[in-house]
Write an enzyme that holds these catalytic residues in place. Structure first.
Site, PDB file in Angstrom:
ATOM      1  N   ASP A 109      -4.680  -3.620  -6.367  1.00 31.93           N
ATOM      2  CA  ASP A 109      -5.268  -3.817  -5.052  1.00 31.93           C
ATOM      3  C   ASP A 109      -4.462  -4.913  -4.350  1.00 31.93           C
ATOM      4  O   ASP A 109      -4.338  -6.022  -4.869  1.00 31.93           O
ATOM      5  CB  ASP A 109      -6.736  -4.257  -5.213  1.00 31.93           C
ATOM      6  CG  ASP A 109      -7.482  -4.330  -3.885  1.00 31.93           C
ATOM      7  OD1 ASP A 109      -6.844  -4.619  -2.855  1.00 31.93           O
ATOM      8  OD2 ASP A 109      -8.709  -4.113  -3.883  1.00 31.93           O
TER       9      ASP A 109
ATOM     10  N   CYS B 287       0.899  -1.177   0.000  1.00 30.25           N
ATOM     11  CA  CYS B 287       0.000   0.000   0.000  1.00 30.25           C
ATOM     12  C   CYS B 287       0.925   1.212   0.000  1.00 30.25           C
ATOM     13  O   CYS B 287       1.060   1.903   1.005  1.00 30.25           O
ATOM     14  CB  CYS B 287      -0.893   0.015   1.240  1.00 30.25           C
ATOM     15  SG  CYS B 287      -1.757  -1.529   1.580  1.00 30.25           S
ATOM     16  N   ALA B 288       1.588   1.450  -1.140  1.00 31.43           N
ATOM     17  CA  ALA B 288       2.854   2.194  -1.116  1.00 31.43           C
ATOM     18  C   ALA B 288       2.773   3.711  -1.315  1.00 31.43           C
ATOM     19  O   ALA B 288       3.690   4.426  -0.933  1.00 31.43           O
ATOM     20  CB  ALA B 288       3.794   1.611  -2.162  1.00 31.43           C
ATOM     21  N   ALA B 289       1.710   4.219  -1.945  1.00 28.80           N
ATOM     22  CA  ALA B 289       1.714   5.660  -2.268  1.00 28.80           C
ATOM     23  C   ALA B 289       1.698   6.505  -0.994  1.00 28.80           C
ATOM     24  O   ALA B 289       1.143   6.073   0.012  1.00 28.80           O
ATOM     25  CB  ALA B 289       0.497   5.992  -3.137  1.00 28.80           C
ATOM     26  N   PRO B 290       2.318   7.697  -1.004  1.00 29.62           N
ATOM     27  CA  PRO B 290       3.009   8.332  -2.134  1.00 29.62           C
ATOM     28  C   PRO B 290       4.468   7.900  -2.316  1.00 29.62           C
ATOM     29  O   PRO B 290       5.196   8.501  -3.085  1.00 29.62           O
ATOM     30  CB  PRO B 290       2.937   9.820  -1.766  1.00 29.62           C
ATOM     31  CG  PRO B 290       2.939   9.830  -0.272  1.00 29.62           C
ATOM     32  CD  PRO B 290       2.204   8.586   0.170  1.00 29.62           C
ATOM     33  N   GLY B 291       4.898   6.862  -1.588  1.00 30.05           N
ATOM     34  CA  GLY B 291       6.229   6.305  -1.868  1.00 30.05           C
ATOM     35  C   GLY B 291       7.284   6.554  -0.809  1.00 30.05           C
ATOM     36  O   GLY B 291       8.438   6.165  -0.988  1.00 30.05           O
TER      37      GLY B 291
ATOM     38  N   CYS C  97      -1.055   4.528  10.657  1.00 29.34           N
ATOM     39  CA  CYS C  97      -0.893   5.868  11.264  1.00 29.34           C
ATOM     40  C   CYS C  97      -2.112   6.161  12.144  1.00 29.34           C
ATOM     41  O   CYS C  97      -2.650   7.263  12.135  1.00 29.34           O
ATOM     42  CB  CYS C  97      -0.696   6.937  10.202  1.00 29.34           C
ATOM     43  SG  CYS C  97      -2.056   7.075   9.040  1.00 29.34           S
TER      44      CYS C  97
END
Length: 445
Positions: free
Chosen positions: A310, A259-263, A381
């Site tokens: 996904d 679930c990588a964005a924004p990196g 978070c």
């Protein structure tokens, strides 16, 4: 001729109220579009965030002065009064008469004479009589909710999970302005070298308090500096930087960030691997994957491959296993309320169960892709124990091949261990004035 600041603030706040728009995105778009004086941008930001942060307290104050209560008013009048009372109650540098004058001017422009008269009357009464006290509220949970402006259900939930003292500290901390922090790109520079470059660019900076990779920007705009543009640093919160450390990636490994964005975490992992090996970065939406590509390019990293997918359908595209898999899971976001104050008003208690369901689906889908002896890092978070410790416990109950990783504490800075339990760590926002964060490391036997 640009619009007056308070009028722009009113428009932004109305969009947030009506369309559940995100305050940070809307504010950035508005600042980029409008021709505001740079000095006014600070005031605009302060009024927008402050009015959202203190919403329920402001309504409590206004209810003593508005005959039928603040909810009887048209949306724009309610929001105009809120932002005006916010300035009267919390901003020292704005003269009271300027606040009242500006509010009345906007009311005349948008409404009829009766409305501007009412706005004038309410604000002058507040100046004359002062704001009502919260002392009469006997229920401690309600009092904390009103004093710090949080929904009662959320305060009660935190109280049950952390106790009253921690809850008050957490609420207070959510009202404080966040720092801008950057992570040093260790492929290009040491922390010392990056500090030197940022100071040369005219910024006031210091080393981070929690993460060894962090620099806190005390003064100046880091995004305009050569050091940022040339990829020596990238924006990331300090507690979020601990995820890359917790993962413990080594040069040459294969890692999946699901679930990588924004990196931010993918690039941190690549830096720790010295830009060797492979980091596969997935996110749900194409426009978010573009953010990963942009970030990777600016930092000069080549081992990251990003694509839209996904995480629950990982098996559709991936066949091999990984040394490390990161699930930085979708969550309620209660750890980042100081950055996104609208979260506390837009989320409902029932949302937490739905989010938890998605977290479990992702964990279940990615589990087979962890090599034997490899590890799965789960992070959020949020500070909610249901989404954190409970989610991990549920996963472990259904996946006996995984165990909590006792070595996690060796990869975290000493000061982060105050809330460490075997294989898991929680950082609350008040601990280091960072985002609230949770990290668990699970090893596949």
């Amino acid at each position: 001729m640009s619009k007056p600041v308070r009028e722009v603030a009113l428009e932004i706040l109305l969009q947030i109220e009506k369309n559940q728009a995100y305050s940070n995105l809307l504010l950035n778009q508005t600042v980029n579009r409008s021709k505001l004086d740079p000095r006014d941008v600070g005031l605009l930001t302060e009024i927008v965030y402050g009015t959202i942060q203190r919403r329920d307290t402001l309504d409590y104050y206004l209810n003593s002065f508005v005959k039928k209560g603040v909810d009887s008013l048209q949306d724009w009048v309610k929001v105009l009064l809120r932002l005006s009372v916010y300035q009267l109650a919390y901003l020292d540098r704005v003269p009271d008469r300027a606040v009242v004058h500006e509010a009345v001017t906007i009311a005349k422009k948008r409404g009829h004479k009766g409305i501007s008269g009412m706005v004038n009357g309410v604000l002058r009464s507040i100046l004359r009589e002062g704001l009502p006290s919260l002392e009469g509220i006997k229920n401690e949970t309600k009092k904390v909710a009103l004093e710090f402006s949080y929904p009662v259900w959320l305060v009660k939930r935190w109280e049950d999970q952390y106790g009253l003292t921690e809850t008050k500290a957490m609420c207070q901390s959510g009202l404080e302005p966040p720092h801008v922090t950057v992570r040093v790109n260790q492929v290009k520079a040491t922390v010392e070298e990056a500090l030197f470059l940022l100071e040369k660019d005219g910024l006031k900076v210091k080393k981070g308090v929690l993460s060894p990779d962090a620099i806190v920007i005390e003064k100046g705009n880091v995004f305009q500096t050569d050091a940022y543009k040339q990829g020596y640093v990238t924006a990331q919160d300090e507690s979020s930087m601990l995820v890359g450390r917790a993962l413990g990636a080594k040069p040459g490994m294969r890692v999946a960030d699901t679930c990588a964005a924004p990196g931010g975490k993918s690039t941190h992992i690549a830096e720790q691997m010295d830009d060797t090996g492979t980091v596969l970065s997935f996110d749900l939406h194409d426009h978010k994957v573009k953010l990963i590509h942009d970030q990777t390019k600016r930092l000069g990293l080549t081992c990251i491959q990003a694509e839209a997918m996904d995480a629950r359908n990982l098996h559709d595209k991936v066949t091999e296993q990984f040394d490390r898999v990161l699930v930085d899971a979708p969550c309620s976001g209660f750890g980042v309320i100081r950055r996104k104050p609208d979260i506390k008003w837009s989320k409902r208690e029932k949302d937490i169960q739905a989010i938890k369901q998605i977290q479990q689906e992702i964990l279940k889908a990615v589990a087979p892709f962890v090599k034997q002896g490899g590890s799965l890092i789960y992070s959020t978070c949020t500070v909610d124990k249901d989404e954190n410790e409970e989610s991990v416990a549920n996963f472990l109950a259904e996946h006996p091949e995984f165990q909590l990783d006792k070595t996690l504490k060796d990869r975290l800075p000493e000061k982060a261990l105050a809330r460490y339990e075997e294989g898991m760590v929680t950082i609350l926002p008040q601990d280091f004035q960072t985002d609230g964060f949770f990290i668990a490391s699970l090893v596949k036997q």
